[in-house]
Design an enzyme around this catalytic site. Structure first.
Site, PDB file in Angstrom:
ATOM      1  N   HIS A 308       0.861  -1.197   0.000  1.00 26.51           N
ATOM      2  CA  HIS A 308       0.000   0.000   0.000  1.00 26.51           C
ATOM      3  C   HIS A 308       0.888   1.236   0.000  1.00 26.51           C
ATOM      4  O   HIS A 308       1.946   1.250   0.619  1.00 26.51           O
ATOM      5  CB  HIS A 308      -0.907   0.015   1.237  1.00 26.51           C
ATOM      6  CG  HIS A 308      -2.068   0.944   1.112  1.00 26.51           C
ATOM      7  ND1 HIS A 308      -1.963   2.283   1.379  1.00 26.51           N
ATOM      8  CD2 HIS A 308      -3.338   0.722   0.724  1.00 26.51           C
ATOM      9  CE1 HIS A 308      -3.146   2.852   1.170  1.00 26.51           C
ATOM     10  NE2 HIS A 308      -3.997   1.929   0.767  1.00 26.51           N
ATOM     11  N   ASP A 365      -8.034  -5.048  -0.389  1.00 24.76           N
ATOM     12  CA  ASP A 365      -8.498  -5.891  -1.503  1.00 24.76           C
ATOM     13  C   ASP A 365      -8.171  -7.369  -1.335  1.00 24.76           C
ATOM     14  O   ASP A 365      -8.595  -8.192  -2.134  1.00 24.76           O
ATOM     15  CB  ASP A 365      -7.868  -5.377  -2.812  1.00 24.76           C
ATOM     16  CG  ASP A 365      -8.418  -4.005  -3.164  1.00 24.76           C
ATOM     17  OD1 ASP A 365      -7.609  -3.099  -3.445  1.00 24.76           O
ATOM     18  OD2 ASP A 365      -9.649  -3.833  -3.107  1.00 24.76           O
TER      19      ASP A 365
HETATM   20  C1  SDX Z   1      -6.121   0.281  -3.051  1.00 33.21           C
HETATM   21  O1  SDX Z   1      -4.212   4.653  -1.957  1.00 33.21           O
HETATM   22  C2  SDX Z   1      -5.219   4.090  -1.397  1.00 33.21           C
HETATM   23  O2  SDX Z   1      -5.681   4.484  -0.344  1.00 33.21           O
HETATM   24  C3  SDX Z   1      -5.829   2.968  -2.193  1.00 33.21           C
HETATM   25  C4  SDX Z   1      -6.878   2.126  -1.490  1.00 33.21           C
HETATM   26  C5  SDX Z   1      -8.170   2.904  -1.241  1.00 33.21           C
HETATM   27  O3  SDX Z   1      -8.914   2.540  -0.314  1.00 33.21           O
HETATM   28  O4  SDX Z   1      -8.468   3.818  -2.056  1.00 33.21           O
HETATM   29  O5  SDX Z   1      -6.398   1.651  -0.255  1.00 33.21           O
HETATM   30  C6  SDX Z   1      -7.286   0.922  -2.347  1.00 33.21           C
HETATM   31  O6  SDX Z   1      -5.851   0.641  -4.161  1.00 33.21           O
HETATM   32  C7  SDX Z   1      -5.283  -0.728  -2.312  1.00 33.21           C
HETATM   33  C8  SDX Z   1      -4.054  -1.227  -3.158  1.00 33.21           C
HETATM   34  C9  SDX Z   1      -4.536  -2.315  -4.118  1.00 33.21           C
HETATM   35  N1  SDX Z   1      -3.458  -2.659  -5.069  1.00 33.21           N
HETATM   36  C10 SDX Z   1      -2.858  -3.879  -4.992  1.00 33.21           C
HETATM   37  O7  SDX Z   1      -3.063  -4.716  -4.127  1.00 33.21           O
HETATM   38  C11 SDX Z   1      -1.863  -4.119  -6.134  1.00 33.21           C
HETATM   39  C12 SDX Z   1      -0.575  -4.747  -5.571  1.00 33.21           C
HETATM   40  N2  SDX Z   1       0.168  -3.716  -4.798  1.00 33.21           N
HETATM   41  C13 SDX Z   1       1.048  -2.892  -5.488  1.00 33.21           C
HETATM   42  O8  SDX Z   1       1.106  -2.844  -6.825  1.00 33.21           O
HETATM   43  C14 SDX Z   1       1.630  -1.724  -4.682  1.00 33.21           C
HETATM   44  O9  SDX Z   1       1.890  -2.175  -3.423  1.00 33.21           O
HETATM   45  C15 SDX Z   1       0.779  -0.471  -4.619  1.00 33.21           C
HETATM   46  C16 SDX Z   1       0.378  -0.015  -5.988  1.00 33.21           C
HETATM   47  C17 SDX Z   1      -0.438  -0.711  -3.795  1.00 33.21           C
HETATM   48  C18 SDX Z   1       1.617   0.620  -3.953  1.00 33.21           C
HETATM   49  O10 SDX Z   1       2.653   0.905  -4.827  1.00 33.21           O
HETATM   50  P1  SDX Z   1       3.795   1.973  -4.425  1.00 33.21           P
HETATM   51  O11 SDX Z   1       3.458   2.672  -3.174  1.00 33.21           O
HETATM   52  O12 SDX Z   1       4.069   2.776  -5.648  1.00 33.21           O
HETATM   53  O13 SDX Z   1       5.031   1.068  -4.061  1.00 33.21           O
HETATM   54  P2  SDX Z   1       6.066   0.509  -5.094  1.00 33.21           P
HETATM   55  O14 SDX Z   1       5.350  -0.039  -6.300  1.00 33.21           O
HETATM   56  O15 SDX Z   1       7.110   1.549  -5.302  1.00 33.21           O
HETATM   57  O16 SDX Z   1       6.676  -0.740  -4.276  1.00 33.21           O
HETATM   58  C19 SDX Z   1       7.748  -0.561  -3.349  1.00 33.21           C
HETATM   59  C20 SDX Z   1       8.534  -1.878  -3.398  1.00 33.21           C
HETATM   60  C21 SDX Z   1       8.989  -2.239  -4.816  1.00 33.21           C
HETATM   61  O17 SDX Z   1      10.133  -3.080  -4.684  1.00 33.21           O
HETATM   62  P3  SDX Z   1      11.645  -2.382  -4.793  1.00 33.21           P
HETATM   63  O18 SDX Z   1      11.655  -1.574  -6.070  1.00 33.21           O
HETATM   64  O19 SDX Z   1      11.769  -1.540  -3.538  1.00 33.21           O
HETATM   65  O20 SDX Z   1      12.576  -3.569  -4.804  1.00 33.21           O
HETATM   66  O21 SDX Z   1       7.673  -2.962  -2.985  1.00 33.21           O
HETATM   67  C22 SDX Z   1       7.509  -3.861  -4.076  1.00 33.21           C
HETATM   68  C23 SDX Z   1       7.872  -3.103  -5.337  1.00 33.21           C
HETATM   69  O22 SDX Z   1       8.318  -4.003  -6.357  1.00 33.21           O
HETATM   70  N3  SDX Z   1       6.081  -4.233  -4.090  1.00 33.21           N
HETATM   71  C24 SDX Z   1       5.609  -5.470  -4.319  1.00 33.21           C
HETATM   72  C25 SDX Z   1       4.220  -5.374  -4.162  1.00 33.21           C
HETATM   73  N4  SDX Z   1       3.879  -4.115  -3.846  1.00 33.21           N
HETATM   74  C26 SDX Z   1       5.036  -3.412  -3.798  1.00 33.21           C
HETATM   75  N5  SDX Z   1       6.252  -6.633  -4.662  1.00 33.21           N
HETATM   76  C27 SDX Z   1       5.454  -7.714  -4.841  1.00 33.21           C
HETATM   77  N6  SDX Z   1       4.086  -7.701  -4.700  1.00 33.21           N
HETATM   78  C28 SDX Z   1       3.446  -6.560  -4.363  1.00 33.21           C
HETATM   79  N7  SDX Z   1       2.106  -6.536  -4.236  1.00 33.21           N
END
Ligand code: SDX
Length: 429
Positions: A308, A365
């Site tokens: 998140h 989710d």
């Molecule tokens: C919602 O914002 C809100 O409030 C949203 C929400 C709401 O109520 O409105 O809460 C609803 O959208 C919840 C999120 C649902 N999305 C998912 O579950 C999709 C999977 N999660 C991700 O794609 C990710 O965690 C996000 C999009 C939710 C957040 O992305 P960020 O903050 O841009 O973080 P990032 O992509 O920069 O990740 C940081 C690190 C990275 O690794 P490094 O580059 O540091 O090595 O964490 C890793 C990412 O690769 N990472 C994951 C991961 N999520 C982040 N690795 C594997 N699986 C994951 N799910």
């Protein structure tokens, strides 16, 4: 607590001073609204990870502590004790309503709970294969054509009328999208019912048998709608505020928010989680294989429902939904192996340094789709249910943005393209 309420930014030999803004929960921001005027310099922050877009009095969340409150009330208390319409009123008008105000709110909504029959012709024009989120966004925008009075709203009364119209009509459209997907006749529910009771009847009523309300289903839908109702400046809410800042109408702004929520990184994740869990089950339930894929930077696979932007601790909503999933499946006498797969994944991830180091926890989710599936809601409808819950949050944020007379949102950029060059005739290229 910040002692000095100023921030100093030094650029070259110049030192610039800016005000600090300190919120009611002691959050601190540097007010850079005069930055470019003072320095001819801007900031840049892809994804706005460090940038506040506004001051807001609606929702507070603390990502480190896993706290979520709507107008000061904890999500845990609201999910346990409130009904969704009360929470909608709270978010939009700032306080929990007394009985008289709640009754008037529900009456005004019921008086608007008819949708022009011609909207069915637009719905019918979509192919059966159309994704429900695309249909919902289109029909929400189309609603303006049948309610021209909501196009250009300024006064308190005009805004109130548009709000109750949208709260009345969106659930009807959601039920029509759901029923069209199942090949069922479209339904208007029952004027005598409460807000969530009517949503549930509009969706689950069948033409060939008496509708008997299932209180477990009603209370589950009520809880899920409350848990999704608002979440400060997330992607879709920011979209609603940005579109609304151009003075596009409320319905058009919400239609844009629905499109933003559709993305699989945002609200579309609840559908992606179930598809992931079903793929793991089909593949023999080997969660370790999928965990390895999630950690492999060369593999685009992500553990959907994990991570998140703000929560670096448990998403409090995920905790509540996980408990509710167990309760609902038990009460409905359903055992779904993918719930055990989800729990196994969570347990492994929370013991794995890749996830622990990045503070990746289950989000809202991760478990919600398991409940929707138990209610026989199709996977593609999960994000529509998210949108139905988020509607009062979007409305409250749009209303706050307009009441605060915020300027049109128009970010700056840093240009990195070609410098000036002369046109080249075709025969010289
Ligand atoms: C919602 O914002 C809100 O409030 C949203 C929400 C709401 O109520 O409105 O809460 C609803 O959208 C919840 C999120 C649902 N999305 C998912 O579950 C999709 C999977 N999660 C991700 O794609 C990710 O965690 C996000 C999009 C939710 C957040 O992305 P960020 O903050 O841009 O973080 P990032 O992509 O920069 O990740 C940081 C690190 C990275 O690794 P490094 O580059 O540091 O090595 O964490 C890793 C990412 O690769 N990472 C994951 C991961 N999520 C982040 N690795 C594997 N699986 C994951 N799910």
């Amino acid at each position: 607590m910040i002692m000095n309420d100023k921030a100093n930014i030094k650029v070259g030999n110049e030192n610039y001073e800016f005000e600090l803004i300190i919120g009611s929960e002691d959050e601190v921001a540097i007010d850079i609204s005069s930055l470019r005027t003072k320095t001819n310099i801007i900031t840049i922050d892809p994804g706005f990870k460090n940038t506040g877009a506004c001051k807001s009095a609606i929702t507070f969340l603390d990502g480190e502590k896993g706290i979520l409150r709507y107008r000061g009330y904890s999500i845990e208390e609201l999910a346990e004790k409130a009904n969704f319409l009360e929470v909608a009123y709270l978010l939009i008008f700032g306080d929990l309503p007394n009985q008289k105000k709640l009754d008037k709110f529900l009456y005004d909504i019921k008086e608007n709970s008819i949708v022009d029959e011609d909207l069915k012709k637009i719905l019918e024009s979509f192919p059966k294969s159309a994704h429900p989120m695309g249909v919902l966004s289109s029909l929400t925008s189309a609603l303006v054509s049948f309610n021209p009075s909501v196009l250009d709203i300024e006064s308190k009364k005009e805004i109130y009328d548009a709000i109750v119209k949208l709260l009345a009509k969106l659930p009807i459209i959601v039920s029509w999208v759901y029923r069209k997907g199942k090949g069922l006749p479209l339904d208007y529910g029952d004027y005598s019912l409460g807000y969530v009771e009517n949503i549930t009847k509009m969706m689950f009523n069948r033409p060939n048998k008496e509708y008997i309300q299932n209180d477990t289903i009603v209370s589950t839908i009520n809880k899920l709608l409350i848990l999704h109702a608002d979440h400060e400046q997330n992607c879709s809410t920011s979209t609603v505020r940005i579109v609304g800042s151009s003075h596009a109408g409320l319905f058009a702004s919400i239609s844009a928010g629905i499109s933003a929520l559709w993305g699989r990184l945002h609200g579309g994740a609840n559908q992606a989680v179930i598809e992931m869990l079903e793929a793991i089950e089909k593949d023999g339930g080997d969660t370790k294989k999928f965990m390895a894929k999630a950690k492999d930077k060369t593999d685009p696979f992500r553990l959907m429902g994990f991570g998140h932007r703000v929560y670096k601790n448990f998403d409090p909503r995920a905790k509540i939904i996980k408990v509710a999933a167990d309760e609902v499946l038990k009460e409905l006498g359903i055992s779904d192996p993918i719930l055990e797969i989800a729990k196994g994944l969570e347990k492994e991830a929370l013991a794995d340094s890749y996830f622990v180091d990045r503070k990746l926890y289950p989000n809202v989710d991760f478990y919600s789709g398991i409940i929707y599936k138990a209610l026989e809601i199709p996977n593609q409808m999960f994000t529509v249910m998210f949108a139905l819950g988020r509607l009062p949050g979007w409305i409250s944020q749009w209303k706050e943005m307009r009441e605060n007379k915020e300027p049109i949102s128009r970010p700056r950029q840093i240009y990195v393209g070609e410098r000036h060059r002369a046109f080249l005739d075709l025969d010289l290229r």
